[in-house]
Scaffold this active site. Structure first.
Site, PDB file in Angstrom:
ATOM      1  N   ARG A   1       0.896  -0.984  -0.029  1.00  8.54           N
ATOM      2  CA  ARG A   1      -0.146  -0.104   0.024  1.00  8.54           C
ATOM      3  C   ARG A   1       0.797   1.200   0.092  1.00  8.54           C
ATOM      4  O   ARG A   1       1.730   1.482   0.988  1.00  8.54           O
ATOM      5  CB  ARG A   1      -0.845   0.031   1.288  1.00  8.54           C
ATOM      6  CG  ARG A   1      -1.433   1.478   1.482  1.00  8.54           C
ATOM      7  CD  ARG A   1      -2.558   1.451   2.533  1.00  8.54           C
ATOM      8  NE  ARG A   1      -3.573   0.684   1.972  1.00  8.54           N
ATOM      9  CZ  ARG A   1      -4.929   0.855   2.447  1.00  8.54           C
ATOM     10  NH1 ARG A   1      -5.090   1.427   3.804  1.00  8.54           N
ATOM     11  NH2 ARG A   1      -6.061   0.116   1.957  1.00  8.54           N
TER      12      ARG A   1
ATOM     13  N   CYS B   1     -16.444   1.716   0.838  1.00 12.41           N
ATOM     14  CA  CYS B   1     -14.960   0.842   1.163  1.00 12.41           C
ATOM     15  C   CYS B   1     -14.712   0.903   2.657  1.00 12.41           C
ATOM     16  O   CYS B   1     -13.931   0.033   3.243  1.00 12.41           O
ATOM     17  CB  CYS B   1     -14.148   1.317   0.097  1.00 12.41           C
ATOM     18  SG  CYS B   1     -13.583   3.236   0.365  1.00 12.41           S
TER      19      CYS B   1
ATOM     20  N   ARG C   1     -13.348  -8.502   1.726  1.00 12.98           N
ATOM     21  CA  ARG C   1     -11.961  -8.192   1.312  1.00 12.98           C
ATOM     22  C   ARG C   1     -10.950  -9.408   1.453  1.00 12.98           C
ATOM     23  O   ARG C   1     -10.258  -9.741   0.504  1.00 12.98           O
ATOM     24  CB  ARG C   1     -11.439  -6.976   2.138  1.00 12.98           C
ATOM     25  CG  ARG C   1     -12.021  -5.641   2.096  1.00 12.98           C
ATOM     26  CD  ARG C   1     -11.616  -5.087   0.549  1.00 12.98           C
ATOM     27  NE  ARG C   1     -10.083  -4.918   0.416  1.00 12.98           N
ATOM     28  CZ  ARG C   1      -9.214  -4.341   0.924  1.00 12.98           C
ATOM     29  NH1 ARG C   1     -10.031  -3.169   1.621  1.00 12.98           N
ATOM     30  NH2 ARG C   1      -8.021  -4.090   0.644  1.00 12.98           N
TER      31      ARG C   1
ATOM     32  N   ASP D   1     -17.392   7.208  -0.400  1.00 12.88           N
ATOM     33  CA  ASP D   1     -16.066   7.009   0.061  1.00 12.88           C
ATOM     34  C   ASP D   1     -15.574   8.430   0.751  1.00 12.88           C
ATOM     35  O   ASP D   1     -16.327   9.309   0.448  1.00 12.88           O
ATOM     36  CB  ASP D   1     -14.965   6.559  -0.989  1.00 12.88           C
ATOM     37  CG  ASP D   1     -13.620   6.366  -0.464  1.00 12.88           C
ATOM     38  OD1 ASP D   1     -13.434   6.268   0.650  1.00 12.88           O
ATOM     39  OD2 ASP D   1     -12.739   6.577  -1.405  1.00 12.88           O
TER      40      ASP D   1
ATOM     41  N   HIS E   1      -7.277   1.268  -6.313  1.00 18.72           N
ATOM     42  CA  HIS E   1      -7.357   0.132  -5.120  1.00 18.72           C
ATOM     43  C   HIS E   1      -8.174  -1.329  -5.668  1.00 18.72           C
ATOM     44  O   HIS E   1      -9.404  -1.642  -5.441  1.00 18.72           O
ATOM     45  CB  HIS E   1      -8.070   0.781  -4.202  1.00 18.72           C
ATOM     46  CG  HIS E   1      -8.175   0.141  -2.767  1.00 18.72           C
ATOM     47  ND1 HIS E   1      -7.510  -0.894  -2.368  1.00 18.72           N
ATOM     48  CD2 HIS E   1      -8.712   0.558  -1.414  1.00 18.72           C
ATOM     49  CE1 HIS E   1      -7.440  -1.218  -1.195  1.00 18.72           C
ATOM     50  NE2 HIS E   1      -8.525  -0.366  -0.471  1.00 18.72           N
TER      51      HIS E   1
ATOM     52  N   GLN F   1     -10.107  -3.940  -3.234  1.00 20.29           N
ATOM     53  CA  GLN F   1     -11.315  -3.308  -2.811  1.00 20.29           C
ATOM     54  C   GLN F   1     -12.463  -3.290  -3.786  1.00 20.29           C
ATOM     55  O   GLN F   1     -13.412  -4.105  -3.542  1.00 20.29           O
ATOM     56  CB  GLN F   1     -11.207  -1.720  -2.536  1.00 20.29           C
ATOM     57  CG  GLN F   1     -12.294  -1.128  -1.958  1.00 20.29           C
ATOM     58  CD  GLN F   1     -12.541  -1.561  -0.595  1.00 20.29           C
ATOM     59  OE1 GLN F   1     -12.171  -1.630   0.167  1.00 20.29           O
ATOM     60  NE2 GLN F   1     -13.940  -2.239  -0.541  1.00 20.29           N
TER      61      GLN F   1
END
Ligand code: CP
Ligand code: NVA
Length: 309
Positions: free
Chosen positions: A108, A267, A295, A227, A135, A138
């Site tokens: 990440r 998310c 996830r 988000d 991402h 996700q």
């Protein structure tokens, strides 16, 4: 790496539609297995994974570490102070050193170029656990969640309300290979990357709209997705963004416009009372927690795929 059958997982559209759907199918199977309490399927036994985090995380860290462990592997967490990629050490050196100890690297990072460099120099698969650009893990979990709740992703209308950020880019890349209707409603000046939008639209696979009116956007939505307005790395802009994003909060009224069949997704982490109300997250049609759980299941299938097991 290319000749070994090992692959990176950096962008969803690096893969064919059939491969993505297979990974999602496999995720369902492994989820059922894990949920049944079965603990004898250990495809990652003897394998290790390095997890590099330049940013904070709950879901990504715990789901990767737990998932890899449940399937027999051992994961090593490396926090922001450990590697300091590009600062303490060059990315290409990190890539080769970690490849010597591990079977897979998950990272990440801030700059997307860093994960491209990491993947270029690593001799083991690299999985993108979020960059400033995208991402993918996700959105794989999100697709799995939609398939579980609606039956399929194809043909659904997914409406994202908020900042045209990394989450939106991954939705656009998914829409480049799997057909559905994707709408991003964002304030002017906060659109997703133009080039990514153009390329996704040019594939002709999905109907893709970038608009500025959340109410118009959510009509007939199967999913309303939100988000944070200020992503990691933008937190100093949070106060300014709160002003600019007025009218883009997903609240009960907006969900009413979307209609009774619309699910709410996010998310997470969420700032309740900012981009979404407490009531919308807690409503019966909010599926944010099954989404978060997925996830782990989606990533287990991704790891099996990139490791060729
Ligand atoms: N959704 C997500 O990636 O959460 P974390 O930042 O907690 O990993
Ligand atoms: N857009 C958010 C997603 C967090 C999972 C961020 O980058 O901070």
């Amino acid at each position: 790496k290319a000749n070994s059958g090992l692959k990176d997982f950096l962008h969803i559209n690096d893969f064919e539609k059939a491969t993505i759907l297979n990974i999602l199918e496999r995720a369902k199977e492994i989820k059922a297995l894990i949920k049944s309490g079965e603990r004898t399927y250990l495809p990652f036994k003897g394998k290790t994974m390095a997890m590099i985090f330049a940013k904070p995380s709950m879901r990504t860290r715990v789901s990767f570490e737990t998932g890899f462990n449940l399937l027999g592997g051992h994961a090593v967490y490396l926090g922001p102070d450990d590697i300091q990629m590009g600062k303490r050490e060059e990315t290409r050196d990190v890539a080769r050193v970690l490849s010597g100890y591990n079977d897979v690297i998950m990272a990440r990072l801030f700059a997307h170029q860093d994960i491209l460099d990491l993947a270029k120099y690593a001799t083991v698969p690299v999985i993108n656990g979020l960059t400033d650009y995208n991402h993918p893990c996700q959105i794989m979990a999100d697709a799995l969640t939609i398939i579980e709740h609606i039956g399929q992703l194809e043909g659904t209308k997914v409406v994202y309300v908020g900042d045209g950020n990394n989450i939106v880019h991954s939705w656009l890349l998914l829409a480049s290979i799997v057909p559905f209707h994707f709408v991003c409603a964002c304030p002017k000046g906060f659109e997703p990357d133009q080039e990514t939008v153009k390329k996704a639209q040019q594939t002709g696979v999905s109907k893709i709209e970038i608009i500025h009116d959340p109410k118009e956007a959510v009509r007939g939505a199967d999913v309303v997705y939100s988000d944070v307005w200020a992503s990691m790395g933008q937190k100093e802009e949070a106060a300014y963004r709160r002003q600019v994003f007025q009218g883009f909060q997903v609240d009960e009224e907006l969900m009413k416009v979307a209609g009774p069949k619309a699910y709410f997704m996010h998310c997470l982490p969420a700032e309740r009372g900012v981009e979404v109300t407490d009531g919308v997250i807690e409503a019966p049609n909010s599926i944010v927690f099954p989404q978060a759980e997925n996830r782990m299941h989606a990533q287990n299938a991704i790891m099996l795929h990139v490791l060729g097991v």
